[in-house]
Motif scaffolding. Structure first.
Motif, PDB file in Angstrom:
ATOM      1  N   ILE A  14       0.868  -1.185   0.000  1.00 19.38           N
ATOM      2  CA  ILE A  14       0.000   0.000   0.000  1.00 19.38           C
ATOM      3  C   ILE A  14       0.899   1.229   0.000  1.00 19.38           C
ATOM      4  CG2 ILE A  14      -1.853   1.218   1.193  1.00 19.38           C
ATOM      5  CD1 ILE A  14      -2.488  -1.468   2.605  1.00 19.38           C
ATOM      6  N   ARG A  15       0.717   2.095  -0.980  1.00 16.64           N
ATOM      7  CA  ARG A  15       1.651   3.198  -1.134  1.00 16.64           C
ATOM      8  C   ARG A  15       1.309   4.412  -0.292  1.00 16.64           C
ATOM      9  NH1 ARG A  15       2.207   7.369  -5.424  1.00 16.64           N
ATOM     10  NH2 ARG A  15       4.350   8.095  -5.408  1.00 16.64           N
ATOM     11  N   ASN A  16       0.048   4.801  -0.208  1.00 10.15           N
ATOM     12  CA  ASN A  16      -0.252   6.148   0.282  1.00 10.15           C
ATOM     13  C   ASN A  16      -1.374   6.223   1.302  1.00 10.15           C
ATOM     14  OD1 ASN A  16      -2.141   5.371  -1.628  1.00 10.15           O
ATOM     15  ND2 ASN A  16      -2.504   7.453  -2.331  1.00 10.15           N
ATOM     16  N   ALA A  17      -1.645   5.147   2.020  1.00  5.79           N
ATOM     17  CA  ALA A  17      -2.696   5.214   3.039  1.00  5.79           C
ATOM     18  C   ALA A  17      -2.377   6.268   4.085  1.00  5.79           C
ATOM     19  CB  ALA A  17      -2.876   3.849   3.700  1.00  5.79           C
ATOM     20  N   GLY A  18      -1.091   6.442   4.387  1.00 10.73           N
ATOM     21  CA  GLY A  18      -0.694   7.437   5.375  1.00 10.73           C
ATOM     22  C   GLY A  18      -0.981   8.857   4.936  1.00 10.73           C
ATOM     23  N   GLN A  19      -1.115   9.091   3.631  1.00  6.23           N
ATOM     24  CA  GLN A  19      -1.456  10.421   3.157  1.00  6.23           C
ATOM     25  C   GLN A  19      -2.952  10.686   3.268  1.00  6.23           C
ATOM     26  OE1 GLN A  19       1.675   9.656  -0.292  1.00  6.23           O
ATOM     27  NE2 GLN A  19       0.545  11.539  -0.667  1.00  6.23           N
ATOM     28  N   LEU A  20      -3.759   9.639   3.201  1.00  5.92           N
ATOM     29  CA  LEU A  20      -5.202   9.818   3.353  1.00  5.92           C
ATOM     30  C   LEU A  20      -5.613   9.862   4.818  1.00  5.92           C
ATOM     31  CD1 LEU A  20      -5.016   9.026   0.321  1.00  5.92           C
ATOM     32  CD2 LEU A  20      -7.183   7.842   0.616  1.00  5.92           C
ATOM     33  N   MET A  21      -4.865   9.153   5.647  1.00  2.00           N
ATOM     34  CA  MET A  21      -5.154   9.159   7.088  1.00  2.00           C
ATOM     35  C   MET A  21      -3.852   8.856   7.819  1.00  2.00           C
ATOM     36  SD  MET A  21      -8.038   6.961   9.168  1.00  2.00           S
ATOM     37  CE  MET A  21      -8.747   7.642  10.672  1.00  2.00           C
ATOM     38  N   TRP A  22      -3.148   9.900   8.234  1.00  4.22           N
ATOM     39  CA  TRP A  22      -1.845   9.687   8.842  1.00  4.22           C
ATOM     40  C   TRP A  22      -1.990   9.030  10.202  1.00  4.22           C
ATOM     41  CZ3 TRP A  22      -0.168  12.267  13.324  1.00  4.22           C
ATOM     42  CH2 TRP A  22      -0.881  13.402  13.698  1.00  4.22           C
ATOM     43  N   ARG A  23      -0.876   8.601  10.734  1.00  9.12           N
ATOM     44  CA  ARG A  23      -0.831   7.722  11.898  1.00  9.12           C
ATOM     45  C   ARG A  23      -1.667   8.232  13.077  1.00  9.12           C
ATOM     46  NH1 ARG A  23       2.449   6.452  16.495  1.00  9.12           N
ATOM     47  NH2 ARG A  23       3.032   4.250  16.584  1.00  9.12           N
ATOM     48  N   GLY A  24      -1.654   9.529  13.335  1.00 11.77           N
ATOM     49  CA  GLY A  24      -2.373  10.043  14.499  1.00 11.77           C
ATOM     50  C   GLY A  24      -3.700  10.697  14.165  1.00 11.77           C
ATOM     51  N   ALA A  25      -4.113  10.663  12.893  1.00 11.57           N
ATOM     52  CA  ALA A  25      -5.317  11.382  12.476  1.00 11.57           C
ATOM     53  C   ALA A  25      -6.591  10.631  12.853  1.00 11.57           C
ATOM     54  CB  ALA A  25      -5.287  11.618  10.971  1.00 11.57           C
ATOM     55  N   GLN A  26      -7.661  11.399  12.990  1.00 11.06           N
ATOM     56  CA  GLN A  26      -8.974  10.821  13.250  1.00 11.06           C
ATOM     57  C   GLN A  26      -9.914  10.992  12.062  1.00 11.06           C
ATOM     58  OE1 GLN A  26      -9.305   9.084  16.023  1.00 11.06           O
ATOM     59  NE2 GLN A  26      -7.239   9.715  16.617  1.00 11.06           N
ATOM     60  N   THR A  27      -9.492  11.740  11.058  1.00 11.46           N
ATOM     61  CA  THR A  27     -10.333  11.965   9.886  1.00 11.46           C
ATOM     62  C   THR A  27      -9.624  11.480   8.626  1.00 11.46           C
ATOM     63  OG1 THR A  27      -9.454  14.217   9.660  1.00 11.46           O
ATOM     64  CG2 THR A  27     -11.520  13.954  10.882  1.00 11.46           C
ATOM     65  N   ILE A  28     -10.422  11.252   7.576  1.00 11.80           N
ATOM     66  CA  ILE A  28      -9.927  10.714   6.315  1.00 11.80           C
ATOM     67  C   ILE A  28      -9.977  11.794   5.249  1.00 11.80           C
ATOM     68  CG2 ILE A  28     -10.263   8.920   4.564  1.00 11.80           C
ATOM     69  CD1 ILE A  28     -11.875   7.379   6.709  1.00 11.80           C
ATOM     70  N   ARG A  29      -8.878  11.952   4.500  1.00 10.67           N
ATOM     71  CA  ARG A  29      -8.832  12.912   3.418  1.00 10.67           C
ATOM     72  C   ARG A  29      -9.238  12.242   2.114  1.00 10.67           C
ATOM     73  NH1 ARG A  29      -3.499  15.320   2.562  1.00 10.67           N
ATOM     74  NH2 ARG A  29      -4.668  17.069   1.708  1.00 10.67           N
ATOM     75  N   GLU A  30      -9.624  13.041   1.138  1.00  8.22           N
ATOM     76  CA  GLU A  30      -9.999  12.490  -0.155  1.00  8.22           C
ATOM     77  C   GLU A  30      -8.758  12.019  -0.904  1.00  8.22           C
ATOM     78  OE1 GLU A  30     -11.648  15.252  -2.872  1.00  8.22           O
ATOM     79  OE2 GLU A  30     -10.250  16.855  -2.353  1.00  8.22           O
ATOM     80  N   GLY A  31      -8.964  11.135  -1.859  1.00  7.18           N
ATOM     81  CA  GLY A  31      -7.848  10.662  -2.661  1.00  7.18           C
ATOM     82  C   GLY A  31      -8.082   9.261  -3.169  1.00  7.18           C
ATOM     83  N   THR A  32      -7.065   8.726  -3.798  1.00  9.30           N
ATOM     84  CA  THR A  32      -7.096   7.366  -4.338  1.00  9.30           C
ATOM     85  C   THR A  32      -6.035   6.530  -3.645  1.00  9.30           C
ATOM     86  OG1 THR A  32      -7.862   8.126  -6.507  1.00  9.30           O
ATOM     87  CG2 THR A  32      -6.813   5.950  -6.405  1.00  9.30           C
ATOM     88  N   VAL A  33      -6.443   5.405  -3.092  1.00  7.64           N
ATOM     89  CA  VAL A  33      -5.503   4.481  -2.471  1.00  7.64           C
ATOM     90  C   VAL A  33      -4.817   3.691  -3.575  1.00  7.64           C
ATOM     91  CG1 VAL A  33      -5.236   2.533  -0.893  1.00  7.64           C
ATOM     92  CG2 VAL A  33      -6.972   4.273  -0.446  1.00  7.64           C
ATOM     93  N   GLN A  34      -3.492   3.594  -3.507  1.00  4.91           N
ATOM     94  CA  GLN A  34      -2.718   2.898  -4.535  1.00  4.91           C
ATOM     95  C   GLN A  34      -2.133   1.618  -3.946  1.00  4.91           C
ATOM     96  OE1 GLN A  34      -0.244   6.331  -5.225  1.00  4.91           O
ATOM     97  NE2 GLN A  34      -1.157   6.661  -7.229  1.00  4.91           N
ATOM     98  N   VAL A  35      -2.403   0.502  -4.619  1.00  2.00           N
ATOM     99  CA  VAL A  35      -2.015  -0.812  -4.099  1.00  2.00           C
ATOM    100  C   VAL A  35      -1.396  -1.652  -5.204  1.00  2.00           C
ATOM    101  CG1 VAL A  35      -2.835  -2.934  -2.981  1.00  2.00           C
ATOM    102  CG2 VAL A  35      -3.936  -0.742  -2.443  1.00  2.00           C
ATOM    103  N   VAL A  36      -0.332  -2.360  -4.866  1.00  2.00           N
ATOM    104  CA  VAL A  36       0.203  -3.400  -5.733  1.00  2.00           C
ATOM    105  C   VAL A  36       0.148  -4.714  -4.962  1.00  2.00           C
ATOM    106  CG1 VAL A  36       2.284  -4.362  -6.769  1.00  2.00           C
ATOM    107  CG2 VAL A  36       1.710  -1.974  -7.164  1.00  2.00           C
ATOM    108  N   VAL A  37      -0.460  -5.724  -5.570  1.00  2.04           N
ATOM    109  CA  VAL A  37      -0.492  -7.061  -4.976  1.00  2.04           C
ATOM    110  C   VAL A  37       0.551  -7.904  -5.698  1.00  2.04           C
ATOM    111  CG1 VAL A  37      -1.907  -9.038  -4.339  1.00  2.04           C
ATOM    112  CG2 VAL A  37      -2.954  -6.759  -4.540  1.00  2.04           C
TER     113      VAL A  37
END
Length: 487
Positions: free
Chosen positions: A426-449
């Motif tokens: 998972i590349r960017n989950a921390g940008q949508l909801m960083w480690r200490g955040a309680q809210t979620i930002r808009e964006g696209t989650v990028q994943v390579v399986v």
């Protein structure tokens, strides 16, 4: 505009075209440049939470903030307010506090674009140096995380092992930073004409003017005007959110969790109707995640989706940056999977019941003398029930995009059960909801399986080596993200 064709790509090209090796140095300002905000705020907010700020100091701080910092004298006055509260404390105490606040708050403000720039400089063999008017306690934790070669900071006076409440010598605000950079270059035999400088404020115009490749990063309006006049490149970073989320972020988060709860209620009804806990778990994972992501307008871009189903049952291992990772895995895996939790979690009120309902495998992590027996509940899920496991081998959320060390448990489970390991990067989950955040930002989650990794020839004695090999898959994938110039 995509990353591959925008200002970041231009900065990366400039880095790659510069002379390789340690003779090229990248000097990074810290507050407002490497991070979105000011590290001093984290220290001050902690004191406010602990009611450790008196009324006089509070008034002085507010007045100083209202006037702003325009000169070295302004900065020294602002610094004196902080240093007075540190007087009498040891350096070790404050460094421990700095590391604590870095993990809890400051790391979440890191600009992803700056992380990419630092990685590009390091690939070229360049030195990376933090240059900041802040103190060592604020800067060093981030410098270590970035792998910086050294940090130029405002040093503090120490006597008999404790701080006196005064700065030691020149502060690194404005001209002081420019002078420190010149001294550093002279000390290390570096030609500043081939070096890079990154900063966001007008006070750093003199610093930026000392290097051959100045870059204004998310600049203030006044620095933006200077950059335009001098034809300096500008790199605007995506806002990192912060302590005060926007109304859209709050609404998006409420909608997201509302969708999850709606899916949970639907799953509960289906589970009761069919008398099946597994039916409940599968529907909660798939329906709940689909509804939540759909209502919140968050997309998931997956490369290698066929690997999510080709080798089940298996152990899915994923990198862990955010509380958002769990919903992401629910949406990806959908059904026929569960997680792993320590045995003690079964006794936690509410959570224990939820874990039980989710069919989580409880393992005794304290049973180090009988490791195989401790992992048996998880092995049974795989081998006897055909249920896949999703495990974060880092063990805890990473405060930045840097991968943590992979623990061996997930790989022992795969070996004992005789099933493959499938990497989920998972590349960017921390940008949508960083480690200490309680809210979620808009964006696209990028994943390579990644492709399934055969474990049939693995032996327990080499579990640590296998963990490192799988971690290398994550590292390489993150370094060369498909479809983008990610580095």
């Amino acid at each position: 505009m995509s990353r591959a064709e925008g200002p970041l790509a231009e900065r990366l090209r400039a880095i790659r075209e510069a002379p390789a090796g340690p003779g090229t140095v990248a000097y990074f300002d810290y507050d407002g440049t490497v991070i979105d905000g000011y590290s001093a705020g984290a220290f001050y907010r902690k004191r406010l939470r602990e009611l450790d700020v008196g009324p006089i100091e509070l008034v002085r701080t507010v007045l100083s903030g209202m006037r702003g910092i325009r000169t070295d004298d302004d900065f020294r006055e602002f610094l004196s307010i902080t240093l007075a509260s540190w007087k009498g404390h040891s350096e070790d105490e404050l460094m421990a506090l700095g590391r604590e606040l870095f993990k809890a708050e400051i790391a979440g403000q890191l600009h992803a674009e700056v992380w990419t720039l630092v990685a590009a400089h390091q690939e070229q063999g360049h030195q990376v140096v933090m240059a900041s008017s802040a103190t060592r306690f604020q800067v060093v934790p981030m410098a270590e995380e970035l792998g910086a070669d050294r940090a130029l900071v405002t040093e503090l006076e120490v006597r008999e092992g404790v701080l006196t409440g005064r700065a030691a010598g020149t502060t690194l605000w404005g001209p002081g930073k420019a002078a420190a950079v010149k001294d550093d270059a002279a000390t290390h035999g570096v030609d500043l004409d081939v070096c890079f400088g990154y900063a966001n404020g007008t006070e750093d115009v003199e610093f930026l003017s000392t290097v051959g490749h100045p870059v204004a990063v998310s600049p203030t309006d006044s620095l933006r005007a200077v950059a335009a006049e001098r034809h300096w490149p500008v790199l605007d970073c995506e806002p990192r959110g912060g302590l005060f989320p926007t109304v859209p972020d709050i609404a998006r988060t409420a909608i997201f969790y509302g969708g999850m709860l709606g899916g949970l209620a639907t799953a509960a009804g289906a589970g009761l109707l069919h008398g099946s806990r597994r039916r409940f778990v599968d529907m909660a994972g798939s329906v709940g995640a689909d509804v939540a992501f759909g209502l919140a307008g968050i997309d998931v871009d997956v490369v290698g989706a066929e690997n999510l189903v080709s080798a089940r049952p298996c152990v899915f291992v994923f990198n862990h940056q955010s509380k958002f990772d769990v919903p992401i895995m629910m949406k990806l895996l959908r059904e026929g999977f569960t997680g792993v939790a320590k045995k003690e979690a079964a006794s936690i009120p509410v959570w224990g019941q939820l874990f039980w309902a989710a069919d989580v495998a409880f393992v005794d992590r304290g049973n180090t003398t009988q490791a195989r027996e401790a992992l048996q509940p998880a092995v049974d899920k795989l081998r006897d029930e055909g249920i896949s496991l999703a495990v974060a081998p880092e063990g805890t959320r990473s405060p930045t995009p840097r991968l943590g060390r992979f623990k061996k448990g997930a790989f022992h489970i795969a070996m004992q059960a005789g099933v493959p390991v499938v990497p989920v990067i998972i590349r960017n989950a921390g940008q949508l909801m960083w480690r200490g955040a309680q809210t979620i930002r808009e964006g696209t989650v990028q994943v390579v399986v990644g492709e399934p990794i055969d474990t049939s020839e693995w032996v327990p004695e080499r579990a640590g080596q296998y963990a490192e090999q799988v971690r290398d898959v994550f590292t390489r994938t993150l370094a060369a993200w498909p479809g983008e110039d990610a580095r």
